[in-house]
Scaffold this motif. Structure first.
Motif, PDB file in Angstrom:
ATOM      1  N   GLU A 102       0.850  -1.184   0.000  1.00 48.88           N
ATOM      2  CA  GLU A 102       0.000   0.000   0.000  1.00 48.88           C
ATOM      3  C   GLU A 102       0.887   1.236   0.000  1.00 48.88           C
ATOM      4  O   GLU A 102       1.852   1.320   0.758  1.00 48.88           O
ATOM      5  N   GLY A 103       0.569   2.200  -0.864  1.00 47.62           N
ATOM      6  CA  GLY A 103       1.368   3.411  -0.922  1.00 47.62           C
ATOM      7  C   GLY A 103       0.950   4.309  -2.072  1.00 47.62           C
ATOM      8  O   GLY A 103       0.223   3.880  -2.983  1.00 47.62           O
ATOM      9  N   PRO A 104       1.411   5.555  -2.080  1.00 47.94           N
ATOM     10  CA  PRO A 104       1.018   6.517  -3.120  1.00 47.94           C
ATOM     11  C   PRO A 104       1.592   6.207  -4.488  1.00 47.94           C
ATOM     12  O   PRO A 104       1.171   6.811  -5.481  1.00 47.94           O
ATOM     13  N   ASN A 105       2.553   5.281  -4.570  1.00 51.82           N
ATOM     14  CA  ASN A 105       3.144   4.899  -5.851  1.00 51.82           C
ATOM     15  C   ASN A 105       2.422   3.746  -6.528  1.00 51.82           C
ATOM     16  O   ASN A 105       2.796   3.348  -7.633  1.00 51.82           O
ATOM     17  N   VAL A 106       1.386   3.191  -5.908  1.00 49.53           N
ATOM     18  CA  VAL A 106       0.587   2.155  -6.579  1.00 49.53           C
ATOM     19  C   VAL A 106      -0.129   2.807  -7.760  1.00 49.53           C
ATOM     20  O   VAL A 106      -0.829   3.807  -7.596  1.00 49.53           O
ATOM     21  N   THR A 107       0.044   2.238  -8.932  1.00 46.80           N
ATOM     22  CA  THR A 107      -0.379   2.893 -10.160  1.00 46.80           C
ATOM     23  C   THR A 107      -1.892   2.814 -10.381  1.00 46.80           C
ATOM     24  O   THR A 107      -2.622   2.158  -9.641  1.00 46.80           O
ATOM     25  N   LEU A 108      -2.335   3.488 -11.437  1.00 48.85           N
ATOM     26  CA  LEU A 108      -3.762   3.636 -11.715  1.00 48.85           C
ATOM     27  C   LEU A 108      -4.431   2.330 -12.127  1.00 48.85           C
ATOM     28  O   LEU A 108      -5.600   2.105 -11.826  1.00 48.85           O
ATOM     29  N   GLY A 109      -3.699   1.485 -12.841  1.00 51.45           N
ATOM     30  CA  GLY A 109      -4.269   0.253 -13.386  1.00 51.45           C
ATOM     31  C   GLY A 109      -3.638  -0.027 -14.732  1.00 51.45           C
ATOM     32  O   GLY A 109      -2.605   0.534 -15.094  1.00 51.45           O
ATOM     33  N   TYR A 110      -4.270  -0.910 -15.497  1.00 45.78           N
ATOM     34  CA  TYR A 110      -3.742  -1.289 -16.801  1.00 45.78           C
ATOM     35  C   TYR A 110      -4.481  -0.577 -17.929  1.00 45.78           C
ATOM     36  O   TYR A 110      -5.605  -0.090 -17.762  1.00 45.78           O
ATOM     37  N   ALA A 111      -3.838  -0.564 -19.092  1.00 46.80           N
ATOM     38  CA  ALA A 111      -4.491  -0.187 -20.343  1.00 46.80           C
ATOM     39  C   ALA A 111      -4.220  -1.302 -21.347  1.00 46.80           C
ATOM     40  O   ALA A 111      -3.088  -1.771 -21.456  1.00 46.80           O
ATOM     41  N   GLU A 112      -5.265  -1.731 -22.044  1.00 50.31           N
ATOM     42  CA  GLU A 112      -5.106  -2.758 -23.074  1.00 50.31           C
ATOM     43  C   GLU A 112      -5.557  -2.271 -24.444  1.00 50.31           C
ATOM     44  O   GLU A 112      -5.418  -2.970 -25.434  1.00 50.31           O
TER      45      GLU A 112
ATOM     46  N   ASN B  23      -6.685   2.312  -6.079  1.00 52.56           N
ATOM     47  CA  ASN B  23      -6.875   3.017  -4.805  1.00 52.56           C
ATOM     48  C   ASN B  23      -5.739   2.769  -3.811  1.00 52.56           C
ATOM     49  O   ASN B  23      -5.957   2.565  -2.617  1.00 52.56           O
ATOM     50  N   GLY B  24      -4.519   2.756  -4.318  1.00 54.35           N
ATOM     51  CA  GLY B  24      -3.352   2.713  -3.454  1.00 54.35           C
ATOM     52  C   GLY B  24      -2.982   1.365  -2.888  1.00 54.35           C
ATOM     53  O   GLY B  24      -2.132   1.281  -1.996  1.00 54.35           O
ATOM     54  N   ALA B  25      -3.590   0.269  -3.367  1.00 52.24           N
ATOM     55  CA  ALA B  25      -3.281  -1.063  -2.845  1.00 52.24           C
ATOM     56  C   ALA B  25      -2.981  -2.019  -3.997  1.00 52.24           C
ATOM     57  O   ALA B  25      -3.670  -2.003  -5.023  1.00 52.24           O
TER      58      ALA B  25
END
Length: 478
Positions: free
Chosen positions: A332-342, A354-356
């Motif tokens: 958990e942290g502010p560097n956890v990214t937004l997600g994927y793009a395909e 959401n940070g996890a």
């Protein structure tokens, strides 16, 4: 993001030809490219470890233009598929490659790189906080990217600079591609503190690399496990490198024997050896083993970086609170990214994590709270830092070689492809090397009478481990 104005006349980058740029010149380059493009859009960057590649990247980020970072020599069929999928407005490429894209318009050039206007009529909407995109795998040309936000990149760079105690006197030398999350994190964190980055396309096995290293008094380098295997073969411990301050390692688990050797070398020579843990899905770094624990906690990937937190969960999602109990590692942290793009339509998506982040790595922690990776939840290896999905690779092989029976396994940086047809062994290996675009020394085909399977037809991968363990023992005895 980097506050280049703070360092102005300090040298930002030096290349192997003696060309250099200051932080003021980086800032000015940003103004020029911003005036040419003048709007938020998507740009494909075909990356090399050169001044032109880095100046383009920083210019795009500073102007809120979203770069997609790719290897400059990515297979062109795969690149064309990505172009059709994401419809970037521009390409930033080495000038020597412009002739390959004659249908596109050249609109700007600097430091051996050229900006091409693609001419796509349609473009995709971009989420406001989408900073850049990196591939999850340098191996099979998948259109799947990790979406990293501006806050992801900045927070991770700040954290790395903090725990490595970086300042403007640092002079890191490039040993990893900048389109790889680890390599990019080195660039981001050092630009943040006004350091001077030494960029070279030369490899560790080349004399020119070490000449450049010594002449420019490099203070640090980073490497994946294979990097340290090469260094041992080069008798690195005997090298005279008075300027070297620290070495970092990530991109897969280093075998304990090598971890111990480099930790002990660093301790005996007043240098630092810092093992780190990360994934592209967490921008870059999630954990690190402090240098003063490198010997004592040999084999550990350490503790969470500043601003982050680790925990373990069991199969039911419950927190594990007792030491030496295996569970899935969650960060958990502010560097956890937004997600994927395909696909291009995914670029408008916001924060889906959401940070996890459930890392997919199985781990334990000891009584002091230091974490140890013990396995993976899914079947993949890291080959020189590039994630290779073994199930996907098996499917590709079976699709290419009709009727073949095969099974892939191994350890980080060493993939073994088991086949039952000796006549196809070399062709299979060549195919895997071609598809992954990775160093051939990472791959070996092993011919066996039959692939072990249970009654339901599932492959018994544990039965194959004795083969690659034997290979490892033979390799370590060389």
């Amino acid at each position: 993001m980097w506050n280049f104005g703070k360092y102005q006349n300090k040298t930002a980058i030096v290349d192997e030809n003696g060309i250099s740029v200051t932080y003021r010149q980086l800032q000015e380059e940003g103004y020029k490219i911003g005036n040419v493009i003048s709007r938020r859009c998507l740009v494909f960057c075909l990356c090399t470890n050169t001044i032109g590649s880095i100046t383009g990247y920083t210019s795009f980020v500073e102007n809120k233009i979203t770069p997609v970072l790719l290897n400059a020599y990515l297979d062109r069929e795969l690149l064309n598929n990505l172009l059709d999928n994401y419809l970037p407005s521009y390409l930033w490429i080495p000038t020597k490659l412009v002739k390959e894209f004659q249908q596109m318009q050249s609109v700007y050039s600097a430091y051996g790189y050229t900006l091409l206007k693609t001419g796509y009529i349609k473009s995709n909407d971009l989420f406001d906080d989408l900073c850049l995109m990196l591939t999850t795998s340098g191996s099979t040309g998948s259109p799947k990217f990790v979406r990293q936000s501006y806050s992801n990149v900045l927070s991770n760079a700040e954290s790395i600079a903090q725990y490595l105690e970086l300042d403007e006197t640092e002079r890191p030398i490039t040993t990893l591609p900048m389109n790889y999350t680890y390599g990019l994190s080195i660039i981001n964190s050092h630009l943040l503190v006004g350091a001077t980055i030494l960029v070279t396309e030369k490899g560790l096995m080349q004399k020119e690399f070490w000449t450049f290293f010594k002449d420019n008094e490099a203070t640090s380098f980073g490497g994946v496990p294979y990097t340290y295997e090469i260094l041992e073969r080069l008798r690195f411990y005997r090298m005279k490198l008075p300027s070297l301050r620290y070495m970092t390692q990530a991109g897969g688990k280093l075998i304990p024997e090598l971890h111990a050797k480099f930790a002990e070398y660093a301790a005996a020579n007043e240098k630092k050896f810092i093992v780190m843990y990360g994934q592209c899905e967490a921008t870059a770094r999630m954990g690190y083993l402090p240098a003063d624990k490198a010997v004592e906690k040999c084999g550990s990937m350490g503790i969470a970086i500043p601003g982050g937190n680790f925990k373990l969960i069991d199969a039911d999602g419950n927190n594990i609170t007792e030491p030496f109990v295996t569970g899935e590692l969650v960060y958990e942290g502010p560097n956890v990214t937004l997600g994927y793009a395909e696909c291009g339509d995914d670029l408008i998506k916001g924060d889906e994590r959401n940070g996890a982040l459930q890392t997919g790595d199985m781990a334990q922690f000891d009584t002091d709270g230091y974490y140890f990776i013990v396995g993976r939840k899914k079947r993949f290896l890291k080959i020189y830092g590039n994630r290779v999905n073994l199930d996907e690779m098996d499917r590709l092989i079976k699709g290419k070689f009709n009727g073949i029976d095969c099974a892939s396994t191994g350890v980080d940086d060493h993939m073994y492809i088991f086949v039952t047809d000796e006549g196809l062994a070399d062709q299979v290996r060549d195919f895997v090397v071609f598809k992954t675009r990775l160093n051939p020394s990472a791959f070996k085909t092993i011919v066996i009478d039959e692939i072990p399977k249970n009654d339901s037809g599932k492959i018994l991968y544990k039965e194959l481990t004795k083969y690659y363990e034997l290979q490892r023992q033979e390799r370590n005895n060389l």
